[in-house]
Design an enzyme around this catalytic site. Structure first.
Site, PDB file in Angstrom:
ATOM      1  N   GLY A 531      -3.420  -0.114   2.729  1.00 57.24           N
ATOM      2  CA  GLY A 531      -3.941  -0.931   1.636  1.00 57.24           C
ATOM      3  C   GLY A 531      -5.424  -1.112   1.821  1.00 57.24           C
ATOM      4  O   GLY A 531      -6.070  -0.382   2.578  1.00 57.24           O
ATOM      5  N   GLY A 532      -5.944  -2.097   1.122  1.00 64.17           N
ATOM      6  CA  GLY A 532      -7.369  -2.324   1.147  1.00 64.17           C
ATOM      7  C   GLY A 532      -7.917  -2.715   2.513  1.00 64.17           C
ATOM      8  O   GLY A 532      -9.098  -2.552   2.781  1.00 64.17           O
ATOM      9  N   VAL A 536      -0.901   0.593   8.116  1.00 64.81           N
ATOM     10  CA  VAL A 536       0.178   0.014   8.908  1.00 64.81           C
ATOM     11  C   VAL A 536       1.012   1.139   9.522  1.00 64.81           C
ATOM     12  O   VAL A 536       1.376   2.109   8.827  1.00 64.81           O
ATOM     13  CB  VAL A 536       1.079  -0.881   8.029  1.00 64.81           C
ATOM     14  CG1 VAL A 536       2.135  -1.561   8.887  1.00 64.81           C
ATOM     15  CG2 VAL A 536       0.251  -1.915   7.298  1.00 64.81           C
ATOM     16  N   ASP A 646      -3.346 -12.290  -2.134  1.00 62.30           N
ATOM     17  CA  ASP A 646      -3.024 -10.889  -2.417  1.00 62.30           C
ATOM     18  C   ASP A 646      -1.519 -10.710  -2.606  1.00 62.30           C
ATOM     19  O   ASP A 646      -0.893  -9.852  -1.992  1.00 62.30           O
ATOM     20  CB  ASP A 646      -3.545 -10.002  -1.276  1.00 62.30           C
ATOM     21  CG  ASP A 646      -3.604  -8.535  -1.683  1.00 62.30           C
ATOM     22  OD1 ASP A 646      -3.509  -8.250  -2.896  1.00 62.30           O
ATOM     23  OD2 ASP A 646      -3.733  -7.680  -0.792  1.00 62.30           O
TER      24      ASP A 646
END
Ligand SMILES: *[C@@H]1O[C@H](CO)[C@@H](O)[C@H](O)[C@H]1NC(C)=O
Ligand SMILES: *[C@@H]1O[C@H](CO)[C@@H](O)[C@H](O)[C@H]1NC(C)=O
Ligand SMILES: *[C@@H]1O[C@H](CO)[C@@H](O)[C@H](O)[C@H]1NC(C)=O
Ligand SMILES: *[C@@H]1O[C@H](CO)[C@@H](O)[C@H](O)[C@H]1NC(C)=O
Ligand SMILES: *[C@@H]1O[C@H](CO)[C@@H](O)[C@H](O)[C@H]1NC(C)=O
Ligand SMILES: *[C@@H]1O[C@H](CO)[C@@H](O)[C@H](O)[C@H]1NC(C)=O
Ligand SMILES: *[C@@H]1O[C@H](CO)[C@@H](O)[C@H](O)[C@H]1NC(C)=O
Ligand SMILES: *[C@@H]1O[C@H](CO)[C@@H](O)[C@H](O)[C@H]1NC(C)=O
Length: 823
Positions: A531-532, A536, A646
């Site tokens: 993601g941003g 992961v 988020d």
């Protein structure tokens, strides 16, 4: 709230008949047709009633539950017809019952001086009368009493039509729609609503609702102790009940009217006047607004203040323990070594009498102490005295030496400026003892007679053993169940093992070495997502624990600050939040280590790739509710309020049973300014961001509410909110759905994911749709709080039909007729 009233017994009726036939007074109300009016000189006797014009309310004699006493009261006729139970809304002689011996010879009579009197015919003794002081000289044979369709019993003077007296000015335990609840600025007195003593006794109970001079209302225990306040009326709502703006669509209007003399009235009116409704002050000390549902043929509680039983002052009486987790009919129990002082009252849900010692104290060194774990010490009243004592024995002795000392605690208190050890002593009868669950609360030592201490010790041990056996058994069953599911779904994979060790708060997190994480993730080879803020990876620790390692990219932060922020995140634990296990911070390499959540993120179930499982409605609702609970916890329950910033399906992970856990909370705080830079640059592609992210105003928890609402639409529809059709047109699901359901009046099922074939609980779907609409309102103040969202989804709070979402239309060129689901 509702009372069961048995019909008058047969023998009573026979006695009554006999009475009527022998002494029948000339003006008793005709039995053949019901009437809403009583004229001067007329009587109302035991089996007769007044019925309001539209047959909504009925006035007559009743006996609550198994009570042997008779009262005059008003009840909902429609509810009585269905339930055969009288839901009483007003009682005339609440503190002066008619005994069974007098029941056959009692009558309610309107006399010419404008007074309504309840008396025993035999003795001519008045039991109760309308307390207004009618002019003694008045002699008006055409005065009348009318039961109106709003439940108000009024006495009218026929000469000028003036209201001489009305029951709305003398409320008992219910505030009905249309009734004024007033505060008198001259006498400084407020009208009071007072609970029943217990379910079979309507006499004045221990709880009341009163208005204050500041235009707020309070719930009060025993006439003096305030334990709940609505907040001051600000012209639109009571400041502690902001949901009045959003969730109170069942009311067409409500508000306070102020007068120059300092008096004011609070009145509310219903949108649908046909539905029985009332705000009842329950014997539990909770104010409950309840609406009759003709579909379920039962009452629905729309709101409850205070929400939790244990928030009610003195709810379990002296030496009673309140626990929200009690299994059984009551939240109250006696402390060990104590028994119900008035067992009959406890059976009738009146705990105010509390608990009494099984054996009296000997005083001095003859007494001993029994330990109660998980107690909330701060609420106990009268409050404790602190004592300087550097060991537990000294603290115990200090309590032992004073006969009126009834309990002590000896605890380590941690606060921001360090740890302190505190010996606290309590004197006299203890109220508001609350037992918490899990690891919360502290030990409290209760003084008991020595003989009792021993006897109890063994009992407690025995029950503890049973509890342990129970926990172990159920734990094993759950564990086996999970194992089975896990192996079946995922093939053979190492299970997450958790050690239930009692760790210190600061020791919850492990500081991992980079090389260990590198090994665990096989050199960061198994990528779970990105993601941003980083990528992961999946890993397995040497003890076989599966982990998810988030490698933060593009950030580097001061080591010390990183560690301190991470350790505060590590303290936040909730069943709907992903647990942070540890971190790694070596030079520029900064990583977060989480528990691996078996079923991955929600987005992959919403995309409906050919191989993905379709979540059923129950699972979706469970996910929606769980995420709301997790967010409410972050916003309201944590020590420092955390805004997630988020919320999106990628950040909702699903356990083996599809219960949700929110990931990535606390990142906004951890990453500071970098975080908002990334967030705002993603606008447009994501669609979960609240408008305030680009308008430059401060971000509050309501930004999460917006994102949650957007996600909830996707959970309902099973597709992304923003969609481009083959013809190039863009459509925005929330706008489309709100127009379809609200403006066109289509059934709410029409916006449900096609894959579910209409299989959803309509009530839940409707709640979810409405709450989603409210969550994505442009104005922050119109969005509910996450706590309210939880209550709405749990059915504890009603939700208004929302307005159509028009502002979103400017984002895309939405075509009115486009169907969102058709390609
Ligand atoms: C009520 O009493 C009257 C006599 O006054 C009797 O005729 C009638 O049957 C009674 N009603 C009921 C429901 O018992
Ligand atoms: C009611 O009458 C019965 C029998 O006549 C008597 O024993 C009882 O004490 C009376 N009860 C009351 C409350 O007067
Ligand atoms: C009320 O007036 C009527 C006649 O108008 C009379 O018979 C009656 O005695 C009066 N009652 C009282 C209490 O003055
Ligand atoms: C309520 O207050 C009164 C005094 O106002 C006191 O006598 C009584 O004991 C109190 N009730 C309880 C249950 O504490
Ligand atoms: C205060 O003023 C209002 C309106 O003028 C009036 O209805 C009310 O009776 C007054 N209250 C008192 C206590 O005088
Ligand atoms: C009020 O509620 C009743 C019962 O649910 C319903 O039949 C009626 O249509 C409603 N009236 C309005 C105006 O909504
Ligand atoms: C016991 O403690 C109470 C409350 O602090 C105090 O009022 C009382 O004097 C003490 N009694 C003795 C004998 O010390
Ligand atoms: C926190 O603990 C310190 C040290 O024992 C104590 O002096 C201080 O009063 C406590 N602060 C609060 C707010 O309880």
């Amino acid at each position: 709230m509702d009372t069961i009233s048995n019909p008058p017994s047969k023998s009573f009726l026979i006695a009554f008949l006999w009475f009527i036939l022998s002494f029948a007074p000339c003006h008793s109300i005709s039995t053949s047709s019901t009437s809403d009016t009583m004229f001067a000189g007329q009587l109302l006797t035991a089996n007769k009633t007044l019925v309001s014009k539209e047959r909504k309310f009925e006035l007559g004699f009743f006996t609550p539950g198994n009570s042997k006493n008779y009262y005059i009261g008003i009840w909902f006729r429609q509810v009585f017809a269905v339930q055969k139970k009288k839901t009483i809304v007003w009682v005339a002689n609440r503190n002066k019952p008619i005994t069974i011996n007098d029941s056959s010879s009692s009558e309610l009579k309107l006399i010419e001086n404008g007074q309504l009197v309840l008396m025993i015919t035999r003795t001519q003794i008045p039991i109760w009368s309308t307390d207004s002081t009618p002019s003694r000289t008045m002699n008006d044979s055409s005065v009348k009493a009318v039961l109106r369709d709003d439940g108000n019993l009024v006495i009218l003077s026929s000469t000028n039509g003036n209201v001489l007296w009305e029951s709305f000015d003398h409320p008992t335990h219910v505030h009905l729609p249309g009734a004024r609840l007033g505060y008198n600025g001259l006498t400084k007195k407020a009208m009071k609503v007072t609970s029943w003593r217990n379910t079979e006794d309507p006499s004045d109970g221990i709880y009341s609702i009163e208005l204050g001079p500041d235009k707020s209302f309070s719930l009060i225990w025993n006439g003096s102790q305030k334990f709940y306040n609505s907040g001051v009326w600000n012209g639109r709502f009571f400041s502690n009940i902001p949901e009045m703006q959003v969730g109170y669509g069942f009311m067409s209007s409500f508000g306070i009217t102020s007068y120059e003399n300092g008096s004011y009235d609070f009145i509310y009116l219903l949108s649908n006047k046909t539905l029985p409704f009332g705000n009842f002050l329950d014997t539990s000390g909770q104010s409950k607004a309840s609406m009759w549902s003709s579909e379920t043929r039962d009452w629905t509680v729309i709101w409850t203040k205070p929400l939790l039983h244990c928030q009610v002052y003195g709810v379990c009486g002296a030496f009673g323990v309140c626990s929200e987790n009690n299994i059984g009919p009551s939240v109250c129990q006696c402390l060990s070594g104590f028994e119900h002082r008035y067992p009959k009252d406890w059976d009738l849900l009146d705990y105010s009498g509390g608990c009494a010692r099984r054996s009296t104290l000997q005083c001095g060194n003859e007494d001993s102490f029994s330990k109660m774990p998980n107690m909330r010490l701060t609420k106990i009243s009268p409050s404790a005295n602190a004592l300087a004592a550097d060991n537990a024995r000294k603290c115990e002795l200090a309590c032992l030496q004073n006969c009126s000392c009834s309990a002590y605690s000896y605890n380590t208190n941690s606060n921001s400026s360090g740890n302190s050890i505190q010996c606290l002593l309590w004197y006299g009868d203890l109220l508001n003892i609350e037992q918490l669950s899990g690891d919360e609360g502290n030990d409290l030592y209760i003084r008991l007679a020595r003989s009792q201490g021993h006897e109890l010790g063994s009992k407690t041990k025995a029950s503890t053993i049973w509890i342990i056996v129970g926990v172990v058994l159920s734990g094993t069953i759950i564990f086996l169940g999970i194992t089975f599911l896990f192996l079946r779904k995922r093939g053979i994979r190492r299970l997450i093992s958790r050690t239930p060790k009692q760790e210190e708060a600061y020791a919850f997190l492990t500081a991992f070495r980079y090389k260990d994480l590198k090994l665990a993730t096989k050199n960061f080879s198994d990528k779970l997502g990105s993601g941003g803020f980083g990528t992961v990876y999946k890993g397995i620790l040497p003890d076989s624990t599966a982990i998810a390692v988030k490698k933060l990219e593009g950030f580097s932060q001061d080591q010390k600050q990183f560690r301190s922020e991470v350790s505060t995140i590590g303290l936040i634990q909730h069943v709907n939040l992903v647990r942070l296990r540890g971190f790694c911070s070596e030079g520029r390499k900064q990583m977060l280590v989480y528990d691996l959540i078996a079923n991955g993120s929600l987005d992959k179930y919403l995309k409906h790739q050919n191989d993905s499982i379709i979540l059923n409605w129950q699972q979706r609702y469970q996910i929606a509710t769980g995420v709301a609970r997790g967010l409410a916890y972050l916003h309201e329950k944590c020590r420092d309020c955390i805004i997630h910033c988020d919320i999106k399906p990628e950040n909702v992970l699903l356990e083996v049973d599809f219960s949700p856990r929110i990931a990535d909370f606390g990142l906004a705080k951890l990453l500071g300014r970098e975080f908002s830079r990334v967030m705002t640059s993603m606008r447009g592609t994501v669609g979960y961001l609240a408008p305030e992210w680009t308008s430059g105003v401060a971000i509050t928890a309501k930004a999460d509410v917006y994102s949650y609402g957007m996600m909830l639409f996707e959970i309902i529809s099973g597709t992304r909110n923003l969609k481009q059709f083959k013809n190039g047109k863009m459509s925005f699901f929330p706008t489309w759905a709100s127009r379809k359901v609200i403006a066109e009046g289509q059934p709410v099922l029409s916006i449900l994911d096609n894959n579910l074939d209409g299989k959803a609980d309509i009530e839940e779907l409707n709640r979810a749709f409405r709450v989603a609409c409210w969550c994505v309102q442009e104005e922050e103040y119109q969005r509910p709080s996450m706590g309210q969202v939880v209550q709405i989804l749990e059915g504890l709070l009603e939700v208004n039909p929302p307005p159509i979402l028009s502002y979103l239309q400017v984002i895309v060129d939405n075509e009115d007729t486009a169907s969102f689901f058709s390609e």
